[in-house]
Scaffold this motif. Structure first.
Motif, PDB file in Angstrom:
ATOM      1  N   ILE A   1      27.597  27.773  20.657  1.00  0.00           N
ATOM      2  CA  ILE A   1      27.307  27.626  19.231  1.00  0.00           C
ATOM      3  C   ILE A   1      26.847  26.186  18.974  1.00  0.00           C
ATOM      4  N   SER A   2      25.588  26.041  18.621  1.00  0.00           N
ATOM      5  CA  SER A   2      25.053  24.685  18.389  1.00  0.00           C
ATOM      6  C   SER A   2      23.765  24.789  17.593  1.00  0.00           C
ATOM      7  N   PRO A   3      23.349  23.663  16.970  1.00  0.00           N
ATOM      8  CA  PRO A   3      21.991  23.628  16.440  1.00  0.00           C
ATOM      9  C   PRO A   3      21.017  23.779  17.620  1.00  0.00           C
ATOM     10  N   VAL A   4      19.849  24.339  17.375  1.00  0.00           N
ATOM     11  CA  VAL A   4      18.876  24.556  18.461  1.00  0.00           C
ATOM     12  C   VAL A   4      18.584  23.249  19.195  1.00  0.00           C
ATOM     13  N   ASP A   5      18.543  22.140  18.440  1.00  0.00           N
ATOM     14  CA  ASP A   5      18.199  20.851  19.054  1.00  0.00           C
ATOM     15  C   ASP A   5      19.313  20.287  19.931  1.00  0.00           C
ATOM     16  N   LEU A   6      20.492  20.887  19.870  1.00  0.00           N
ATOM     17  CA  LEU A   6      21.595  20.419  20.727  1.00  0.00           C
ATOM     18  C   LEU A   6      22.082  21.537  21.651  1.00  0.00           C
ATOM     19  N   ALA A   7      21.162  22.427  22.003  1.00  0.00           N
ATOM     20  CA  ALA A   7      21.522  23.570  22.861  1.00  0.00           C
ATOM     21  C   ALA A   7      21.867  23.107  24.276  1.00  0.00           C
ATOM     22  N   LEU A   8      22.626  23.949  24.960  1.00  0.00           N
ATOM     23  CA  LEU A   8      22.956  23.677  26.361  1.00  0.00           C
ATOM     24  C   LEU A   8      21.649  23.554  27.160  1.00  0.00           C
ATOM     25  N   PRO A   9      21.502  22.500  27.981  1.00  0.00           N
ATOM     26  CA  PRO A   9      20.270  22.348  28.766  1.00  0.00           C
ATOM     27  C   PRO A   9      19.971  23.586  29.624  1.00  0.00           C
ATOM     28  N   GLU A  10      18.697  23.844  29.813  1.00  0.00           N
ATOM     29  CA  GLU A  10      18.261  25.051  30.515  1.00  0.00           C
ATOM     30  C   GLU A  10      18.844  25.134  31.935  1.00  0.00           C
ATOM     31  N   SER A  11      19.025  23.997  32.591  1.00  0.00           N
ATOM     32  CA  SER A  11      19.540  24.058  33.973  1.00  0.00           C
ATOM     33  C   SER A  11      20.922  24.739  34.008  1.00  0.00           C
ATOM     34  N   TYR A  12      21.751  24.489  32.987  1.00  0.00           N
ATOM     35  CA  TYR A  12      23.083  25.115  32.941  1.00  0.00           C
ATOM     36  C   TYR A  12      22.970  26.602  32.588  1.00  0.00           C
TER      37      TYR A  12
ATOM     38  N   GLN B   1      27.413  13.552  20.072  1.00  0.00           N
ATOM     39  CA  GLN B   1      27.556  12.347  20.907  1.00  0.00           C
ATOM     40  C   GLN B   1      26.594  11.245  20.457  1.00  0.00           C
ATOM     41  N   GLU B   2      27.004  10.556  19.432  1.00  0.00           N
ATOM     42  CA  GLU B   2      26.159   9.535  18.780  1.00  0.00           C
ATOM     43  C   GLU B   2      25.518   8.568  19.780  1.00  0.00           C
ATOM     44  N   GLU B   3      26.307   8.133  20.776  1.00  0.00           N
ATOM     45  CA  GLU B   3      25.837   7.096  21.691  1.00  0.00           C
ATOM     46  C   GLU B   3      24.730   7.566  22.634  1.00  0.00           C
ATOM     47  N   ARG B   4      24.479   8.890  22.666  1.00  0.00           N
ATOM     48  CA  ARG B   4      23.449   9.408  23.593  1.00  0.00           C
ATOM     49  C   ARG B   4      22.083   9.573  22.928  1.00  0.00           C
ATOM     50  N   PHE B   5      22.017   9.444  21.605  1.00  0.00           N
ATOM     51  CA  PHE B   5      20.751   9.691  20.903  1.00  0.00           C
ATOM     52  C   PHE B   5      19.832   8.475  21.006  1.00  0.00           C
ATOM     53  N   ALA B   6      18.586   8.712  21.428  1.00  0.00           N
ATOM     54  CA  ALA B   6      17.601   7.623  21.439  1.00  0.00           C
ATOM     55  C   ALA B   6      17.091   7.385  20.021  1.00  0.00           C
ATOM     56  N   ASP B   7      17.087   8.438  19.192  1.00  0.00           N
ATOM     57  CA  ASP B   7      16.522   8.376  17.839  1.00  0.00           C
ATOM     58  C   ASP B   7      17.662   8.474  16.807  1.00  0.00           C
ATOM     59  N   ARG B   8      17.914   7.384  16.109  1.00  0.00           N
ATOM     60  CA  ARG B   8      19.009   7.323  15.129  1.00  0.00           C
ATOM     61  C   ARG B   8      18.848   8.384  14.034  1.00  0.00           C
TER      62      ARG B   8
END
Ligand code: CP
Length: 311
Positions: free
Chosen positions: A187-198, A230-237
């Protein structure tokens, strides 16, 4: 109890038997702690605690684990107090750690760094979180908590909520859950979906999973694993600001659940989990963090090839 690994770097390295051995070892440690018989099991051993990224639970529970086993801890926190700030490589740093300690635990902001650290030394190295990569010891304590709260993992429907893209604890736990017959709800916003590799790995391993943005999907889950964005992982504030309040789980929402849904969270929490959940009997996240000490005591024993006594 056989533990065929020198290092703990990635959830992938754990077979079902390895997982069962860690869980059994942790249960033994809990009994030893209860009987005041754990102290001295790692007498004379030294743990190097290397945390180049912030931590409360993982660092302090590893250090507590070593202290409770009668060993000693040396520590460095943050790059600024390490000679890495003078340009020393992680490889050279680890060469020194090998000379000073019997085992090392490392948290580092760069994915894959624990593998580089392990490659430099012959002492065991434990990955305590490497960037957006893995956090295998957290996943082991998550698994232990599910056993303690639910008596079994098999047959459960487990919902993951929040930042599935950057949440390394989710990445590691999902890899371990492929060894069990579970249903996973992402359950997540589309932009924070589980990466495809997983997701590809889940498909390859025939793990049943579904994806949704609808938080009400939690109402049919046996376990809800909630994570912060995870705020610290975002390149775009601006992207973080847009997504940071995607979900807030509170008591009123959980009362709609059709099952006694156990609430887990690796912590720290911010806005996604309300404090009015804390006194619900199903709120297991502080117990979960507390199990970290026993789980990490078992891992220190297993990595140092010490038998965990059964009493
Ligand atoms: N769960 C977890 O890794 O917490 P810390 O970042 O406080 O270690």
């Amino acid at each position: 109890m056989d533990f065929p690994h020198l290092h703990i770097l990635d959830a992938d390295q754990f077979s079902r038997v390895d997982l069962e051995n860690v869980l059994t070892g942790t249960a033994r440690i809990e009994k030893l702690l209860g009987a005041n018989k754990a102290f001295g099991l790692l007498d004379g051993k030294i743990l190097a605690s290397l945390f180049f990224e912030s931590s409360t639970r993982t660092r302090l529970s590893f250090e507590t684990a070593m202290n409770r086993l009668g060993g000693r801890v040396i520590t460095t926190v943050g790059f600024q107090f390490s000679s890495i700030s003078k340009g020393e490589t992680l490889y050279d740093t680890m060469k020194m750690i090998e000379a000073y300690a019997d085992i090392a635990v490392i948290r580092h902001p760069v994915e894959g760094s624990s593998r580089i650290a392990a490659g430099a030394v012959s002492i065991p190295v434990i990955n305590a979180g490497d960037g957006i990569g893995q956090h295998p010891t957290q996943a082991l304590l998550d698994l232990y908590t599910i056993f303690k709260e639910k008596n079994a993992v098999e047959g459960l429907r487990i919902g993951f909520v929040g930042d599935l893209k950057y949440g390394r604890t989710i990445h590691s736990l999902i890899k371990m859950l492929r060894h069990y017959n579970v249903e996973i709800v992402l359950i997540s916003p589309v932009d924070l979906a589980l990466p495809e590799s997983y997701r590809k790995e889940l498909r390859r391993e025939n793990v049943k999973f579904e994806e949704t943005e609808d938080i009400k999907a939690l109402w049919d889950c046996d376990v809800a694993y909630i994570t912060r964005i995870q705020e610290e992982r975002f390149a775009d504030r601006a992207e973080f600001e847009r997504l940071k309040d995607s979900y807030t789980i509170n008591r009123a929402f959980l009362l709609g659940s059709r099952k006694p849904t156990t609430i887990l969270h690796p912590l720290p929490r911010v806005a996604e989990l309300s404090t009015d959940v804390d006194d619900m009997p199903t709120a297991a996240y502080f117990r979960q963090a507390a199990y970290g000490v026993a789980v990490r005591m078992a891992l220190l024993m297993l990595c140092l090839k010490q038998e965990i006594p059964a009493i």
